[in-house]
Design a protein around this motif. Structure first.
Motif: not given
Ligand SMILES: Cc1ncc(COP(=O)(O)O)c(C=O)c1O
Length: 357
Positions: A75-82, A122-132, A134-136, A166-173
């Motif tokens: 996964k690629a993660y978006r940090g708090p420093d963006n 980097l080319l598709d970085q706008e797709w990296i989600p920001r909600s807690p 979540t990740s690419l 992506v978000g959570a893998y399981y619906k149970e979170g």
């Protein structure tokens, strides 16, 4: 090797998900993909980034007939420093190449593959989600493309990487899941391919998974192939059990995937001064501990799920409750700490993360 980039035209760009706090797993893919080809005698060539597209492969492509197919998941993660961060990415490519050796496939050029992956992210970085949480998700894949019928290692391969938010893998979170110990079917045996991420391992797991779903379980808990006695791992995670003050996980004897999260968790728990054992653990020992209250926690570890607490174990039609069906203390601490490292919310004392943008 220079990586050719063909960006999507404006009219080829896809709609991004509107609300990334509601992302599921595995159905959405970004605008571009990375590809490169291999031929025996020539090596890897033509590394390129192109608009995401269907593959055209020969119906005699050997991956389709003899299963030379391997994949990875990171996964690629978006940090708090963006910033954009990767977690132990090189380990995924090294595991892919170990799998390639086992399946007699061409090993990828890790340098080019990682450079291609980073360029693609980097080319598709706008797709990296920001909600807690979540990740690419990044899916590197290696397939035999040579058109040939007859069982032997192929001489031509395609390596590609696709991405998806992506978000959570399981619906149970984070709610504890129920797992079913499987004492009939087997996923992998020592000496086989269980320690690789080859597609066949997952195909071999599906019937048991369907059986488990019918019993209300999210995942199958695999037992060893020889005696159906010792715990191995679950569908997409390594397993840990906390019995009294000992954290126990199956040893890497060849039939389970050497998980990168597993390895990270072992290191972290050791650093906390808690005893961790990589040893054979029987269902009998787990059940005895569950019955007299010594089984304090059970949890799975994996890139997709991070830390997934187990609340119930079903074995021979008896259900055993773990930690009162709640998330245990060690699982919670691990979840918090590992996510804080992955999302660059705290200092990484292990050198596991890399900022790529
Ligand atoms: C069978 C299996 N076991 C374990 C894991 C966990 O491995 P990792 O922590 O490297 O994601 C995965 C996921 O990749 C898996 O598919």
């Amino acid at each position: 090797m220079e990586i050719m980039v063909t960006p999507s035209r404006e009219d080829q760009l896809k709609e991004k998900p509107e609300d990334d706090s509601r992302l599921g797993f595995g159905d959405i893919f970004t605008d571009h993909m990375f590809l490169m080809d291999y031929q025996t005698g020539r090596g890897w060539f033509n590394p390129r980034i192109e608009p995401y597209h269907h593959l055209a492969i020969d119906p005699a492509a050997m991956a389709l007939h003899y299963g030379q197919e391997l994949f990875e998941g990171l996964k690629a993660y978006r940090g708090p420093d963006n910033g954009i961060y990767l977690f132990r990415a090189r380990d995924n490519f090294e595991r892919l190449n170990k799998g390639a050796r086992r399946l007699a496939m061409a090993e990828v050029d890790i340098g080019v593959a990682m450079e291609g992956m980073k360029k693609l992210i980097l080319l598709d970085q706008e797709w990296i989600p920001r909600s807690p949480g979540t990740s690419l998700y990044i899916r590197p894949t290696l397939i035999a493309t040579e058109a040939h019928l007859g069982v032997r290692p192929a001489h031509e391969y395609l390596f590609f990487i696709i991405l998806g938010p992506v978000g959570a893998y399981y619906k149970e979170g984070l709610n504890p899941v129920k797992i079913c110990a499987e004492d009939q079917y087997v996923r992998a045996a020592v000496g086989g391919t269980g320690n690789t991420k080859s597609a066949g391992n997952y195909a071999a797991s599906l019937l048991a998974a369907e059986k488990a779903y019918k019993k209300g379980c999210t995942q199958v808990l695999w037992l060893d192939a020889r005696e159906r006695k010792y715990v191995e791992e679950v569908g997409t995670m390594n397993m840990f059990f906390v019995i009294e003050d000992e954290v126990i996980t199956a040893p890497l004897t060849g039939s389970i995937l050497p998980g990168i999260t597993r390895d990270s968790v072992i290191r972290m728990i050791k650093d906390w001064g808690i005893k961790v054992s990589e040893r054979a653990l029987s269902m009998d020992e787990i059940i005895a501990a569950a019955k007299d209250g010594r089984l304090r926690e059970a949890f799975g570890t994996g890139t997709a799920t991070v830390i997934s607490p187990v609340g119930q174990i079903l074995y021979k039609d008896e259900e055993y409750v773990v930690a009162g069906g709640e998330m245990g203390e060690i699982s919670q601490r691990l979840y918090r700490e590992i996510m804080a490292i992955q999302y660059a919310r705290k200092e990484d004392p292990y050198g596991w993360i890399e900022r790529i943008g």
